[in-house]
Design an enzyme around this catalytic site. Structure first.
Site, PDB file in Angstrom:
ATOM      1  N   HIS A  71       0.851  -1.190   0.000  1.00  0.00           N
ATOM      2  CA  HIS A  71       0.000   0.000   0.000  1.00  0.00           C
ATOM      3  C   HIS A  71       0.888   1.240   0.000  1.00  0.00           C
ATOM      4  CE1 HIS A  71      -3.865  -1.961   1.831  1.00  0.00           C
ATOM      5  NE2 HIS A  71      -3.338  -2.687   0.849  1.00  0.00           N
ATOM      6  N   GLU A  73       0.915   3.861   1.844  1.00  0.00           N
ATOM      7  CA  GLU A  73       1.386   4.255   3.169  1.00  0.00           C
ATOM      8  C   GLU A  73       2.546   3.384   3.636  1.00  0.00           C
ATOM      9  OE1 GLU A  73      -1.765   3.508   2.157  1.00  0.00           O
ATOM     10  OE2 GLU A  73      -3.198   4.198   3.666  1.00  0.00           O
ATOM     11  N   CYS A 101      -6.066   1.775   5.984  1.00  0.00           N
ATOM     12  CA  CYS A 101      -6.684   0.508   6.399  1.00  0.00           C
ATOM     13  C   CYS A 101      -6.063   0.086   7.744  1.00  0.00           C
ATOM     14  CB  CYS A 101      -6.437  -0.554   5.335  1.00  0.00           C
ATOM     15  SG  CYS A 101      -4.715  -1.104   5.252  1.00  0.00           S
ATOM     16  N   CYS A 104      -2.191  -0.269   7.490  1.00  0.00           N
ATOM     17  CA  CYS A 104      -1.472   0.997   7.340  1.00  0.00           C
ATOM     18  C   CYS A 104      -1.620   1.884   8.576  1.00  0.00           C
ATOM     19  CB  CYS A 104      -1.955   1.712   6.092  1.00  0.00           C
ATOM     20  SG  CYS A 104      -1.584   0.795   4.575  1.00  0.00           S
TER      21      CYS A 104
END
Length: 169
Positions: A71, A73, A101, A104
């Site tokens: 991801h 992040e 999420c 993250c």
């Protein structure tokens, strides 16, 4: 090979004269466009140090890398840690186009980010105010300050358009 649909959203060109929260979210937004251009879910992230310098920027790369942890992040946190030579990002701020999420959000907390700014809430999987609030766990020893809403409409539009176009095609 799958046809990559051209991103209908233009890149932004923020002024270097005013490096405020809006400026950094614009940079994250541009990363989300890069994600789209690479057939990834359009999420972008930027990490800024105490001197207001960008030390990391990334976009989602889960499809290309076949890695569910890639991801924006997570990649930005790894890059920022490598840049400063420490896993503790105490004086750093994360700007991301969509609410983090659980994975993250957890990484944001564990890495000791000072602040997290995200554009729009994710009511299904958001873990910093949308579906749940990991940063507010009462026994946690680190609680980043969380802000939402900067460029909410623009970031929500690009994310929704990405999925709408794919459903049509």
């Amino acid at each position: 090979m799958k046809n990559i649909i051209e991103c209908p959203f233009p890149r932004l060109f923020p002024s270097q004269l005013k490096k405020d929260d809006y400026f950094f979210m614009q940079l994250a937004y541009n990363e989300s466009i890069t994600a789209w251009e690479n057939d990834e879910v359009p999420v972008g992230a930027v990490i800024v140090d105490a001197r207001n310098e960008v030390i990391a920027s990334a976009y989602n790369q889960t499809r290309r890398t076949k890695d569910p942890t890639a991801h924006a992040e997570m990649l930005a946190i790894t890059m920022a840690s490598q840049k400063i030579g420490d896993w503790r990002l105490n004086d750093c701020r994360l700007f991301v186009t969509k609410e983090p999420c659980p994975m993250c959000a957890g990484a944001s907390i564990i890495s000791r980010l000072k602040e997290v700014f995200y554009a729009f809430k994710d009511l299904k999987m958001g873990a910093m105010g949308g579906a749940t609030s990991l940063h507010a766990l009462p026994r946690s020893n680190h609680k980043p300050v969380v802000h939402s809403g900067i460029m909410k409409d623009e970031c929500l539009q690009i994310t929704q358009a990405f999925f709408q176009i794919r459903r049509q095609g």
